[in-house]
Design a protein around this motif. Structure first.
Motif, PDB file in Angstrom:
ATOM      1  N   LEU A  13       7.189   7.232   4.768  1.00 57.42           N
ATOM      2  CA  LEU A  13       7.997   6.833   3.612  1.00 57.42           C
ATOM      3  C   LEU A  13       7.337   7.155   2.275  1.00 57.42           C
ATOM      4  O   LEU A  13       7.984   7.095   1.237  1.00 57.42           O
ATOM      5  N   ASP A  14       6.052   7.498   2.306  1.00 60.59           N
ATOM      6  CA  ASP A  14       5.375   7.874   1.051  1.00 60.59           C
ATOM      7  C   ASP A  14       5.827   9.257   0.578  1.00 60.59           C
ATOM      8  O   ASP A  14       5.584   9.635  -0.559  1.00 60.59           O
ATOM      9  N   GLN A  15       6.460  10.029   1.470  1.00 63.39           N
ATOM     10  CA  GLN A  15       6.841  11.399   1.093  1.00 63.39           C
ATOM     11  C   GLN A  15       8.291  11.425   0.633  1.00 63.39           C
ATOM     12  O   GLN A  15       9.210  11.271   1.448  1.00 63.39           O
ATOM     13  N   SER A  16       8.490  11.660  -0.668  1.00 63.10           N
ATOM     14  CA  SER A  16       9.859  11.555  -1.189  1.00 63.10           C
ATOM     15  C   SER A  16      10.788  12.607  -0.604  1.00 63.10           C
ATOM     16  O   SER A  16      11.974  12.357  -0.421  1.00 63.10           O
ATOM     17  N   PHE A  20       0.823  -1.209   0.000  1.00 55.83           N
ATOM     18  CA  PHE A  20       0.000   0.000   0.000  1.00 55.83           C
ATOM     19  C   PHE A  20       0.862   1.267   0.000  1.00 55.83           C
ATOM     20  O   PHE A  20       0.375   2.352   0.247  1.00 55.83           O
ATOM     21  N   SER A  21       2.153   1.106  -0.254  1.00 56.15           N
ATOM     22  CA  SER A  21       3.028   2.274  -0.248  1.00 56.15           C
ATOM     23  C   SER A  21       2.999   2.954  -1.621  1.00 56.15           C
ATOM     24  O   SER A  21       2.617   2.348  -2.625  1.00 56.15           O
ATOM     25  N   SER A  22       3.442   4.212  -1.648  1.00 52.54           N
ATOM     26  CA  SER A  22       3.429   4.972  -2.910  1.00 52.54           C
ATOM     27  C   SER A  22       4.533   4.457  -3.833  1.00 52.54           C
ATOM     28  O   SER A  22       5.468   3.791  -3.367  1.00 52.54           O
ATOM     29  N   PRO A  23       4.442   4.765  -5.141  1.00 49.88           N
ATOM     30  CA  PRO A  23       5.446   4.245  -6.085  1.00 49.88           C
ATOM     31  C   PRO A  23       6.877   4.648  -5.727  1.00 49.88           C
ATOM     32  O   PRO A  23       7.817   3.957  -6.101  1.00 49.88           O
ATOM     33  N   THR A  24       7.063   5.758  -5.008  1.00 57.77           N
ATOM     34  CA  THR A  24       8.443   6.198  -4.707  1.00 57.77           C
ATOM     35  C   THR A  24       8.937   5.695  -3.352  1.00 57.77           C
ATOM     36  O   THR A  24      10.073   5.930  -2.977  1.00 57.77           O
ATOM     37  N   SER A  25       8.102   5.012  -2.614  1.00 57.46           N
ATOM     38  CA  SER A  25       8.492   4.582  -1.263  1.00 57.46           C
ATOM     39  C   SER A  25       9.624   3.555  -1.309  1.00 57.46           C
ATOM     40  O   SER A  25       9.649   2.677  -2.178  1.00 57.46           O
ATOM     41  N   PRO A  26      10.558   3.621  -0.350  1.00 57.26           N
ATOM     42  CA  PRO A  26      11.628   2.607  -0.294  1.00 57.26           C
ATOM     43  C   PRO A  26      11.098   1.199  -0.023  1.00 57.26           C
ATOM     44  O   PRO A  26      11.837   0.227  -0.156  1.00 57.26           O
ATOM     45  N   LEU A  27       9.814   1.095   0.346  1.00 57.94           N
ATOM     46  CA  LEU A  27       9.253  -0.250   0.585  1.00 57.94           C
ATOM     47  C   LEU A  27       8.929  -0.964  -0.723  1.00 57.94           C
ATOM     48  O   LEU A  27       8.737  -2.165  -0.739  1.00 57.94           O
ATOM     49  N   ARG A  28       8.847  -0.218  -1.813  1.00 59.84           N
ATOM     50  CA  ARG A  28       8.617  -0.836  -3.139  1.00 59.84           C
ATOM     51  C   ARG A  28       9.967  -1.064  -3.790  1.00 59.84           C
ATOM     52  O   ARG A  28      10.702  -0.118  -4.057  1.00 59.84           O
ATOM     53  N   ILE A  32      17.701   3.202   4.982  1.00 66.52           N
ATOM     54  CA  ILE A  32      16.341   3.553   5.447  1.00 66.52           C
ATOM     55  C   ILE A  32      15.665   2.284   5.974  1.00 66.52           C
ATOM     56  O   ILE A  32      15.063   2.277   7.054  1.00 66.52           O
ATOM     57  N   LEU A  33      15.774   1.195   5.206  1.00 65.24           N
ATOM     58  CA  LEU A  33      15.127  -0.051   5.638  1.00 65.24           C
ATOM     59  C   LEU A  33      15.812  -0.579   6.903  1.00 65.24           C
ATOM     60  O   LEU A  33      15.155  -1.065   7.826  1.00 65.24           O
ATOM     61  N   GLY A  34      17.145  -0.449   6.939  1.00 67.29           N
ATOM     62  CA  GLY A  34      17.874  -0.873   8.141  1.00 67.29           C
ATOM     63  C   GLY A  34      17.406  -0.087   9.361  1.00 67.29           C
ATOM     64  O   GLY A  34      17.208  -0.646  10.445  1.00 67.29           O
ATOM     65  N   ALA A  35      17.195   1.234   9.181  1.00 64.03           N
ATOM     66  CA  ALA A  35      16.769   2.077  10.316  1.00 64.03           C
ATOM     67  C   ALA A  35      15.355   1.703  10.766  1.00 64.03           C
ATOM     68  O   ALA A  35      15.061   1.690  11.966  1.00 64.03           O
ATOM     69  N   ILE A  36      14.473   1.369   9.821  1.00 63.35           N
ATOM     70  CA  ILE A  36      13.114   0.963  10.256  1.00 63.35           C
ATOM     71  C   ILE A  36      13.200  -0.363  10.999  1.00 63.35           C
ATOM     72  O   ILE A  36      12.496  -0.584  11.982  1.00 63.35           O
ATOM     73  N   VAL A  94      15.600  -1.480  12.913  1.00 72.88           N
ATOM     74  CA  VAL A  94      16.095  -1.397  14.303  1.00 72.88           C
ATOM     75  C   VAL A  94      15.467  -0.270  15.128  1.00 72.88           C
ATOM     76  O   VAL A  94      15.330  -0.398  16.339  1.00 72.88           O
ATOM     77  N   TRP A  95      15.092   0.821  14.488  1.00 77.49           N
ATOM     78  CA  TRP A  95      14.558   1.951  15.250  1.00 77.49           C
ATOM     79  C   TRP A  95      13.062   2.173  15.017  1.00 77.49           C
ATOM     80  O   TRP A  95      12.426   2.945  15.750  1.00 77.49           O
ATOM     81  N   GLY A  96      12.525   1.563  13.965  1.00 75.98           N
ATOM     82  CA  GLY A  96      11.110   1.769  13.647  1.00 75.98           C
ATOM     83  C   GLY A  96      10.888   3.135  13.007  1.00 75.98           C
ATOM     84  O   GLY A  96      11.790   3.979  12.989  1.00 75.98           O
ATOM     85  N   PRO A  97       9.671   3.380  12.494  1.00 77.36           N
ATOM     86  CA  PRO A  97       9.382   4.689  11.891  1.00 77.36           C
ATOM     87  C   PRO A  97       9.553   5.830  12.901  1.00 77.36           C
ATOM     88  O   PRO A  97       9.900   6.950  12.522  1.00 77.36           O
ATOM     89  N   TYR A  98       9.348   5.510  14.196  1.00 78.00           N
ATOM     90  CA  TYR A  98       9.503   6.550  15.226  1.00 78.00           C
ATOM     91  C   TYR A  98      10.943   7.080  15.223  1.00 78.00           C
ATOM     92  O   TYR A  98      11.188   8.281  15.311  1.00 78.00           O
ATOM     93  N   GLY A  99      11.895   6.151  15.115  1.00 80.80           N
ATOM     94  CA  GLY A  99      13.307   6.548  15.097  1.00 80.80           C
ATOM     95  C   GLY A  99      13.608   7.443  13.902  1.00 80.80           C
ATOM     96  O   GLY A  99      14.356   8.416  14.013  1.00 80.80           O
ATOM     97  N   LEU A 100      13.004   7.121  12.745  1.00 81.81           N
ATOM     98  CA  LEU A 100      13.222   7.953  11.561  1.00 81.81           C
ATOM     99  C   LEU A 100      12.604   9.345  11.762  1.00 81.81           C
ATOM    100  O   LEU A 100      13.173  10.357  11.368  1.00 81.81           O
ATOM    101  N   TRP A 101      11.445   9.362  12.379  1.00 83.62           N
ATOM    102  CA  TRP A 101      10.775  10.646  12.620  1.00 83.62           C
ATOM    103  C   TRP A 101      11.630  11.534  13.537  1.00 83.62           C
ATOM    104  O   TRP A 101      11.766  12.732  13.322  1.00 83.62           O
ATOM    105  N   ARG A 102      12.262  10.899  14.532  1.00 83.99           N
ATOM    106  CA  ARG A 102      13.135  11.676  15.434  1.00 83.99           C
ATOM    107  C   ARG A 102      14.349  12.218  14.676  1.00 83.99           C
ATOM    108  O   ARG A 102      14.823  13.326  14.954  1.00 83.99           O
ATOM    109  N   LEU A 103      14.845  11.449  13.703  1.00 77.30           N
ATOM    110  CA  LEU A 103      15.961  11.949  12.893  1.00 77.30           C
ATOM    111  C   LEU A 103      15.537  13.183  12.103  1.00 77.30           C
ATOM    112  O   LEU A 103      16.298  14.135  11.938  1.00 77.30           O
TER     113      LEU A 103
END
Ligand code: SF4
Ligand code: SF4
Length: 350
Positions: free
Chosen positions: A289-292, A217-225, A246-250, A252-261
């Motif tokens: 991650l949907d926001q490029s 369900f991620s956008s075409p530019t998301s690193p999950l695709r 980015i995937l490594g950070a999710i 171990v740190w989850g999306p919360y960790g990325l948001w804090r970055l």
């Protein structure tokens, strides 16, 4: 990121049922299906890069039982651990269920995953679960009970001979039409790491996703695709994903960790947390991650020496944990196999 542990193959989108919570939106009217030749190619690629397990899921893979037998035999012949996920509908007739499971065990199946919860219960009675758990136990197969947890879940699984794996109901696919009060709700951006990234998935049409399920369900530019296996080689795509910080950070740190970055970089205006999140970290993760623009800033931050060092250290710890878990799992598998020897006739062991 720690090495991938399992390649998921969403073999078909056809199912006998159309459960209200199905994130895959599988149903009897859907006809998409992977070609067995492609599935074998994906399994071979996974094996070449050291992914130890393959998990065949759907829809309902048991609708294509002869092909599933061949795939299990193929993967197990390469030395991979194999699992198949099903609703268990085929356990209505005990003799037939025993015959089917025996055939799978002969071909080298290790794990039978059975998805069952209050939504599946409308189609598959709980007695089927007990039957399958008993059969698995007799044949030396491990059974995993996959439960999708809502606010109504009141199951007691303690007496079923199966490992229980619970995941929160998330408002994606058909579940997006369910009432909000069925989902566990989080008022702050939810924290938590994501183990699902160790299990990338190839969909029936060749689309590759970094995680099983929500990544679709991620956008075409998301690193999950990650791309499509018909256009690029799966092996290289997965190796590249395993190196993506980015995937490594999710993981171990989850999306919360990325948001804090993002906050550390002074860009918190780029993402305003919602008042509440339904179902856990996935909706937060997909949003971010949907926001490029957000992803570009995070990539820059993850390249800075200090953050890179922190991420590498966290990944080392995660790697160590996985090794310990795998060692414990292997010990318990060899114990289970030796217990099984007495229960399974020699024809079924060979
Ligand atoms: S949740 Fe499982 S059993 Fe239900 S429709 Fe989806 S694939 Fe089929
Ligand atoms: S947290 Fe993100 S990466 Fe993990 S399963 Fe959910 S959507 Fe996928």
């Amino acid at each position: 990121m720690p090495p991938h542990q399992l390649l998921g193959l969403a073999y078909t989108e056809t199912c006998l049922f159309a459960c209200d919570h199905c994130i895959r939106e599988a149903s009897p009217s859907r006809s998409g299906k992977m070609h067995i030749r492609d599935a074998k190619g994906y399994i071979r690629s996974a094996d070449e890069i050291g992914i130890p397990s393959v998990g065949i899921t759907g829809g309902e893979p048991f609708l294509f039982f002869p092909e599933i037998l061949k795939l299990v035999e193929f993967a197990s012949g390469l030395g991979m651990e194999t699992s198949v996920i099903t609703s268990g509908y085929w356990a209505a007739d005990p003799a037939r269920a025993g015959e089917m499971l025996s055939k799978l065990a002969e071909k080298g199946l290790d794990v039978l995953g059975v998805s069952w919860d209050e939504f599946h219960e409308r189609h598959v009675p709980v007695s089927f679960l007990y039957r399958l758990a008993d059969l698995c136990s007799r044949l030396g197969l491990r059974m995993v009970l996959n439960v999708c947890r809502s606010t109504r879940t009141r199951m007691n699984h303690e007496d079923i001979k199966a490992k229980v794996h619970e995941q929160n109901l998330v408002p994606l696919g058909r579940a997006s039409s369910l009432p909000d009060d069925l989902f566990l709700q989080y008022e702050e951006p939810p924290s938590g790491s994501c183990g699902n990234l160790l299990n990338p998935m190839v969909d029936w049409n060749g689309e590759i996703f970094a995680c099983c399920g929500p990544g679709r369900f991620s956008s075409p530019t998301s690193p999950l695709r990650l791309g499509n296996a018909n256009d690029s080689r799966l092996r290289e795509t997965l190796l590249k994903a395993a190196e993506d910080p980015i995937l490594g950070a999710i993981h171990v740190w989850g999306p919360y960790g990325l948001w804090r970055l993002l906050e550390d970089e002074g860009h918190n205006q780029l993402y305003t947390p919602k008042e509440r999140y339904l179902g856990g970290i996935c909706m937060f993760c997909l949003d971010l991650l949907d926001q490029s623009e957000v992803v570009a800033i995070l990539r820059r931050k993850l390249r800075s020496p200090e953050t890179k060092r922190r991420l590498e250290a966290a990944i080392l710890v995660a790697n160590y944990r996985i090794r310990v878990e795998n060692t414990a799992k292997n010990r318990s598998v060899s114990r289970n196999h030796s217990q099984t020897t007495a229960l399974v006739p020699s024809r079924e062991r060979n």
